[in-house]
Enzyme design. Structure first.
Site, PDB file in Angstrom:
ATOM      1  N   ALA A 187       0.868  -1.170   0.000  1.00 15.15           N
ATOM      2  CA  ALA A 187       0.000   0.000   0.000  1.00 15.15           C
ATOM      3  C   ALA A 187       0.911   1.229   0.000  1.00 15.15           C
ATOM      4  CB  ALA A 187      -0.882  -0.022   1.245  1.00 15.15           C
ATOM      5  N   GLY A 230       0.667  -4.862   1.036  1.00 12.21           N
ATOM      6  CA  GLY A 230      -0.520  -4.930   0.192  1.00 12.21           C
ATOM      7  C   GLY A 230      -0.245  -5.601  -1.156  1.00 12.21           C
ATOM      8  N   GLU A 264      -0.519  -9.166  -0.463  1.00 15.18           N
ATOM      9  CA  GLU A 264      -1.937  -9.437  -0.183  1.00 15.18           C
ATOM     10  C   GLU A 264      -2.771  -9.423  -1.467  1.00 15.18           C
ATOM     11  OE1 GLU A 264      -1.666  -6.257   2.758  1.00 15.18           O
ATOM     12  OE2 GLU A 264      -2.538  -7.620   4.218  1.00 15.18           O
ATOM     13  N   GLU A 306       4.795  -4.920   7.329  1.00 11.31           N
ATOM     14  CA  GLU A 306       4.077  -3.796   7.939  1.00 11.31           C
ATOM     15  C   GLU A 306       4.539  -3.520   9.372  1.00 11.31           C
ATOM     16  OE1 GLU A 306       2.675  -6.248   6.186  1.00 11.31           O
ATOM     17  OE2 GLU A 306       1.058  -5.487   4.927  1.00 11.31           O
TER      18      GLU A 306
HETATM   19  N1  CAA Z   1       4.646   3.178  -0.786  1.00 14.09           N
HETATM   20  C1  CAA Z   1       5.047   4.300  -1.387  1.00 14.09           C
HETATM   21  N2  CAA Z   1       6.196   4.402  -2.082  1.00 14.09           N
HETATM   22  C2  CAA Z   1       6.968   3.317  -2.172  1.00 14.09           C
HETATM   23  C3  CAA Z   1       6.612   2.094  -1.569  1.00 14.09           C
HETATM   24  C4  CAA Z   1       5.386   2.044  -0.852  1.00 14.09           C
HETATM   25  N3  CAA Z   1       4.919   0.919  -0.285  1.00 14.09           N
HETATM   26  N4  CAA Z   1       7.615   1.201  -1.793  1.00 14.09           N
HETATM   27  C5  CAA Z   1       8.530   1.829  -2.539  1.00 14.09           C
HETATM   28  N5  CAA Z   1       8.157   3.115  -2.768  1.00 14.09           N
HETATM   29  C6  CAA Z   1       8.887   4.156  -3.503  1.00 14.09           C
HETATM   30  C7  CAA Z   1      10.059   4.697  -2.699  1.00 14.09           C
HETATM   31  O1  CAA Z   1       9.633   5.662  -1.782  1.00 14.09           O
HETATM   32  C8  CAA Z   1      10.926   5.240  -3.808  1.00 14.09           C
HETATM   33  O2  CAA Z   1      10.410   6.481  -4.217  1.00 14.09           O
HETATM   34  P1  CAA Z   1      11.385   7.777  -4.357  1.00 14.09           P
HETATM   35  O3  CAA Z   1      12.305   7.399  -5.495  1.00 14.09           O
HETATM   36  O4  CAA Z   1      10.454   8.886  -4.683  1.00 14.09           O
HETATM   37  O5  CAA Z   1      12.091   7.907  -3.062  1.00 14.09           O
HETATM   38  C9  CAA Z   1      10.705   4.258  -4.945  1.00 14.09           C
HETATM   39  O6  CAA Z   1       9.482   3.591  -4.669  1.00 14.09           O
HETATM   40  C10 CAA Z   1      11.791   3.200  -5.048  1.00 14.09           C
HETATM   41  O7  CAA Z   1      11.906   2.567  -3.792  1.00 14.09           O
HETATM   42  P2  CAA Z   1      13.301   2.405  -2.996  1.00 14.09           P
HETATM   43  O8  CAA Z   1      14.228   3.530  -3.323  1.00 14.09           O
HETATM   44  O9  CAA Z   1      12.974   2.190  -1.557  1.00 14.09           O
HETATM   45  O10 CAA Z   1      13.861   1.053  -3.664  1.00 14.09           O
HETATM   46  P3  CAA Z   1      14.887   0.013  -3.009  1.00 14.09           P
HETATM   47  O11 CAA Z   1      15.294  -0.881  -4.125  1.00 14.09           O
HETATM   48  O12 CAA Z   1      15.946   0.708  -2.232  1.00 14.09           O
HETATM   49  O13 CAA Z   1      13.999  -0.821  -1.968  1.00 14.09           O
HETATM   50  C11 CAA Z   1      12.035  -2.009  -1.209  1.00 14.09           C
HETATM   51  C12 CAA Z   1      12.939  -1.644  -2.422  1.00 14.09           C
HETATM   52  C13 CAA Z   1      12.787  -2.945  -0.275  1.00 14.09           C
HETATM   53  C14 CAA Z   1      10.821  -2.731  -1.798  1.00 14.09           C
HETATM   54  C15 CAA Z   1      11.611  -0.721  -0.459  1.00 14.09           C
HETATM   55  O14 CAA Z   1      11.098   0.205  -1.403  1.00 14.09           O
HETATM   56  C16 CAA Z   1      10.571  -0.941   0.588  1.00 14.09           C
HETATM   57  O15 CAA Z   1      10.867  -1.437   1.669  1.00 14.09           O
HETATM   58  N6  CAA Z   1       9.319  -0.513   0.296  1.00 14.09           N
HETATM   59  C17 CAA Z   1       8.241  -0.543   1.277  1.00 14.09           C
HETATM   60  C18 CAA Z   1       7.736  -1.958   1.515  1.00 14.09           C
HETATM   61  C19 CAA Z   1       6.651  -1.930   2.568  1.00 14.09           C
HETATM   62  O16 CAA Z   1       6.870  -1.590   3.719  1.00 14.09           O
HETATM   63  N7  CAA Z   1       5.441  -2.336   2.164  1.00 14.09           N
HETATM   64  C20 CAA Z   1       4.280  -2.370   3.074  1.00 14.09           C
HETATM   65  C21 CAA Z   1       3.502  -1.093   2.942  1.00 14.09           C
HETATM   66  S1  CAA Z   1       2.211  -0.975   4.150  1.00 14.09           S
HETATM   67  C22 CAA Z   1       0.975  -1.974   3.565  1.00 14.09           C
HETATM   68  O17 CAA Z   1       1.063  -2.538   2.489  1.00 14.09           O
HETATM   69  C23 CAA Z   1      -0.241  -2.110   4.452  1.00 14.09           C
HETATM   70  C24 CAA Z   1      -1.142  -3.217   4.093  1.00 14.09           C
HETATM   71  O18 CAA Z   1      -1.160  -4.276   4.674  1.00 14.09           O
HETATM   72  C25 CAA Z   1      -2.106  -3.082   3.020  1.00 14.09           C
END
Ligand code: CAA
Length: 260
Positions: free
Chosen positions: A66, A111, A114, A134
């Site tokens: 998400a 998400g 999911e 999360e």
């Molecule tokens: N939401 C918004 N933006 C996201 C995102 C997310 N879930 N995941 C990645 N992005 C964005 C980053 O912010 C980044 O944007 P900018 O270039 O503007 O900074 C871009 O995508 C590229 O991401 P990274 O620079 O972080 O890429 P990386 O290769 O260094 O890392 C990753 C990859 C490990 C997947 C890392 O992006 C990450 O940990 N992302 C978040 C994963 C996460 O926590 N997901 C759960 C979200 S909460 C949820 O989903 C609730 C639910 O149950 C429904």
């Protein structure tokens, strides 16, 4: 129909839907949700379309979760009053009776994992990585991860993944029953589309019925599930496709399906 956050194309009887925010690793915000709801509704309503494939644009992610940026400043009361995340399940799972496959091409986190698990099954690229991270954001899964992951891989792995945020690679995901099949990334879309075309060529009512039966296994007791299965089987014997399917077998020729 054209969308801003997803791509939709029809390949014969297969609808290919691509999450298209690669710059944000296809993070799932409200706009993506609205596009997906409309695309899945169109797929469901179009009798020429028999199976769908959902994948992510780019080679890095199916969906990294998400959209954290959308949620960061949202007041708790809004999450509650909007019943945030409920529309994913109500529209993509409950009202989509036709089969669809998630083709997971990289990160499927939060998400994203999911959403993939809402599909009828997952075909994963060898580069796929699944996780429910999360907890690291101070929250927990909100789109069914704690339930569907646990049903797919069992308590031990689901609990470990939810509590540590550990990602599971494609090979482990296949071994654990989370994905149906792992293929090289370069072949992912072809394999998913080929499998979808195979399903699309099946008698359509029987396809819906088979999906309904397998899903019932997660919602009911064995006795009730077996009864439901028997009743649906009996209903299918009234269809023209049943008459055609059995006649075609006996006459040693391929069946021609009417969806009736
Ligand atoms: N939401 C918004 N933006 C996201 C995102 C997310 N879930 N995941 C990645 N992005 C964005 C980053 O912010 C980044 O944007 P900018 O270039 O503007 O900074 C871009 O995508 C590229 O991401 P990274 O620079 O972080 O890429 P990386 O290769 O260094 O890392 C990753 C990859 C490990 C997947 C890392 O992006 C990450 O940990 N992302 C978040 C994963 C996460 O926590 N997901 C759960 C979200 S909460 C949820 O989903 C609730 C639910 O149950 C429904």
């Amino acid at each position: 129909m054209s969308f801003e956050n997803i791509l939709v194309e029809q390949r014969g009887a297969v609808t290919l839907i691509t999450l298209n925010r690669p710059q944000a690793l296809n993070a799932l915000n409200s706009l993506v949700l609205e596009d997906l709801i409309a695309a899945f509704a169109a797929f469901e309503a179009d009798p020429s379309q028999r199976c769908a494939v959902l994948t992510g644009a780019g080679e890095k992610a199916f969906a990294a979760g998400a959209d954290i940026k959308e949620m960061a400043d949202k007041p708790a009361a809004d999450f509650y009053s909007q019943d945030f995340f409920s529309r994913w399940t109500s529209h993509l799972v409950k009202t989509t009776r036709k089969p669809w496959i998630a083709a997971v091409n990289g990160f499927a986190l939060g998400g994203g994992c999911e959403l993939a698990m809402m599909a009828d099954f997952i075909i994963a690229a060898d580069t796929a990585r699944f996780g429910q991270p999360e907890i690291k954001l101070g929250v927990a899964p909100g789109m069914g991860g704690s339930q569907r992951l646990t049903r797919a891989v069992g308590k031990a792995k689901a609990m470990e993944m939810c509590l540590t945020g550990r990602m599971m690679g494609a090979e482990e995901a296949e071994r654990s029953g989370l994905v149906a099949r792992v293929v090289p990334l370069a072949n992912l879309l072809d394999e998913a589309l080929k499998t979808a075309a195979e399903i699309a060529a099946m008698p359509p009512l029987a396809a819906i019925a088979n999906k309904e039966m397998v899903n019932a296994a997660f919602e009911t007791t064995l006795e009730q599930g077996v009864l439901l299965e028997r009743r649906i089987f009996q209903v299918l014997t009234a269809t023209e496709d049943k008459a055609e399917g059995m006649a075609a077998f006996i006459e040693k020729r391929p069946g021609v399906w009417q969806g009736k």
